[in-house]
Design a protein around this motif. Structure first.
Motif, mmCIF file in Angstrom:
data_model
loop_
_atom_site.group_PDB
_atom_site.id
_atom_site.type_symbol
_atom_site.label_atom_id
_atom_site.label_comp_id
_atom_site.label_asym_id
_atom_site.label_seq_id
_atom_site.Cartn_x
_atom_site.Cartn_y
_atom_site.Cartn_z
ATOM 1 N N ALA A 217 0.833 -1.205 0.000
ATOM 2 C CA ALA A 217 0.000 0.000 0.000
ATOM 3 C C ALA A 217 0.865 1.251 0.000
ATOM 4 C CB ALA A 217 -0.924 -0.015 1.217
ATOM 5 N N MET A 218 1.961 1.215 0.736
ATOM 6 C CA MET A 218 2.873 2.359 0.783
ATOM 7 C C MET A 218 3.461 2.633 -0.595
ATOM 8 S SD MET A 218 6.424 2.767 2.981
ATOM 9 C CE MET A 218 7.354 1.607 1.946
ATOM 10 N N PHE A 219 3.962 1.599 -1.252
ATOM 11 C CA PHE A 219 4.540 1.798 -2.574
ATOM 12 C C PHE A 219 3.486 2.292 -3.566
ATOM 13 C CE2 PHE A 219 7.907 -1.613 -1.566
ATOM 14 C CZ PHE A 219 8.798 -0.652 -1.139
ATOM 15 N N SER A 220 2.291 1.712 -3.502
ATOM 16 C CA SER A 220 1.226 2.093 -4.429
ATOM 17 C C SER A 220 0.886 3.578 -4.316
ATOM 18 C CB SER A 220 -0.013 1.246 -4.159
ATOM 19 O OG SER A 220 -1.089 1.634 -4.984
ATOM 20 N N LYS A 221 0.915 4.094 -3.082
ATOM 21 C CA LYS A 221 0.524 5.483 -2.843
ATOM 22 C C LYS A 221 1.680 6.458 -2.994
ATOM 23 C CE LYS A 221 -2.238 8.751 -1.110
ATOM 24 N NZ LYS A 221 -3.519 9.172 -1.700
ATOM 25 N N THR A 222 2.881 6.080 -2.584
ATOM 26 C CA THR A 222 3.958 7.073 -2.418
ATOM 27 C C THR A 222 5.107 6.920 -3.397
ATOM 28 O OG1 THR A 222 5.190 5.758 -0.766
ATOM 29 C CG2 THR A 222 3.403 7.171 0.032
ATOM 30 N N ASN A 223 5.028 5.962 -4.308
ATOM 31 C CA ASN A 223 6.067 5.843 -5.341
ATOM 32 C C ASN A 223 5.686 6.764 -6.503
ATOM 33 O OD1 ASN A 223 8.404 4.828 -6.602
ATOM 34 N ND2 ASN A 223 7.189 3.327 -7.726
ATOM 35 N N THR A 224 5.917 8.050 -6.303
ATOM 36 C CA THR A 224 5.436 9.065 -7.247
ATOM 37 C C THR A 224 6.525 9.460 -8.235
ATOM 38 O OG1 THR A 224 6.103 10.884 -5.793
ATOM 39 C CG2 THR A 224 3.892 9.973 -5.477
ATOM 40 N N ASP A 225 6.131 10.161 -9.275
ATOM 41 C CA ASP A 225 7.105 10.609 -10.283
ATOM 42 C C ASP A 225 8.130 11.565 -9.678
ATOM 43 O OD1 ASP A 225 5.889 9.118 -12.244
ATOM 44 O OD2 ASP A 225 4.655 10.762 -12.986
ATOM 45 N N ILE A 226 7.686 12.438 -8.779
ATOM 46 C CA ILE A 226 8.615 13.431 -8.227
ATOM 47 C C ILE A 226 9.381 12.897 -7.024
ATOM 48 C CG2 ILE A 226 7.235 15.374 -9.044
ATOM 49 C CD1 ILE A 226 6.354 15.768 -6.078
#
Length: 260
Positions: A217-226
């Protein structure tokens, strides 16, 4: 065992090579060669880290490098290799204890912001605000509401960090369940390491699947482009350390020609 090349035999016939041979039991020459190669790679990368820090000091850069991962994943060991040769006056390692009563009444991110770098400084977080993404909900250290508030705020929080001019590097050290169990056994049997074992560590194997759920869930939400995550396979500690340092060096556009 494969036949060693003349170059490999030459590496073993050095002080570091002989130390690598005698420091491990049983005798394994191939492993000794790998360790000598690792030491040379590490030295070269540490020179680059000194260049990066020199550049950061000269340019008044502010840098945050955070390492997350399961218990015993090697976060502390990777940080030690990143920091052991750079100038200690211009870097800090932050490993915060559990929050005080006062901190529990504050905005969750507040105590982390208090540790942010000043101009020319690199701060290494050995665990970070991402405690609330995985460790806290798995172990019942926060409420479901507190977890949801964190997940709703964290991307905006990191966007503000980046927009303020701070450079942020996020690394996740990933190990297998079997490897974690092996490392816990090593810690339990080593009187020099036993202090590392906490009640949270002791429950980690039993809660493995819960950690996996929250990690995804953490990766899904916080693995952002920036603000992307770099996941590093860490079952082999030496390779993980090299890969972690390489990622830091690739993530920050320091002047590689700078004189040190």
């Amino acid at each position: 065992m494969k036949k060693l090349t003349s170059e490999e035999l030459k590496k073993l016939n050095t002080n570091k090579g002989l130390l690598a041979i005698v420091s491990k039991n049983p005798l394994n020459l191939e492993r000794a060669v790998r360790y000598v190669n690792y030491q040379q790679k590490l030295k070269n990368l540490q020179v680059e880290l000194i260049k990066l820090q020199t550049w950061a000091i000269e340019k008044n850069e502010r840098i945050i490098i955070l390492l997350e991962g399961r218990d015993a994943a090697g976060k502390g060991g990777a940080i030690r290799r990143m920091t052991e040769r750079i100038n200690p006056r211009h870097m800090r390692i932050v490993a915060l204890p559990k929050p005080t009563d006062d901190e529990r009444t504050q905005w969750y991110f507040q105590r982390y912001v208090a540790q942010f770098p000043k101009a020319g400084e690199i701060v290494f977080f050995d665990r970070s605000w991402y405690n609330r993404a995985v460790v806290e909900p798995v172990n019942g250290f926060c409420t479901s509401e507190e977890y949801q508030i964190f997940m709703n705020q964290v991307n905006d929080f990191e966007r503000m960090i980046l927009e303020s001019g701070i450079r942020l590097v996020k690394i996740y050290m990933s190990i297998s369940k079997k490897e974690q169990a092996k490392r816990f056994e090593d810690i339990a049997n080593n009187p020099l390491k036993q202090w590392k074992m906490t009640p949270v560590d002791e429950a980690a194997q039993e809660l493995w699947n819960d950690y996996t759920t929250y990690k995804k869930a953490m990766f899904s939400k916080t693995n952002t482009d920036i603000s992307p995550w770099k996941i590093i396979k860490a079952n082999r500690k030496t390779a993980a350390r090299i890969n972690a340092i390489n990622h830091v060096l690739k993530s920050i556009p320091y002047d590689k020609t700078i004189q040190i």
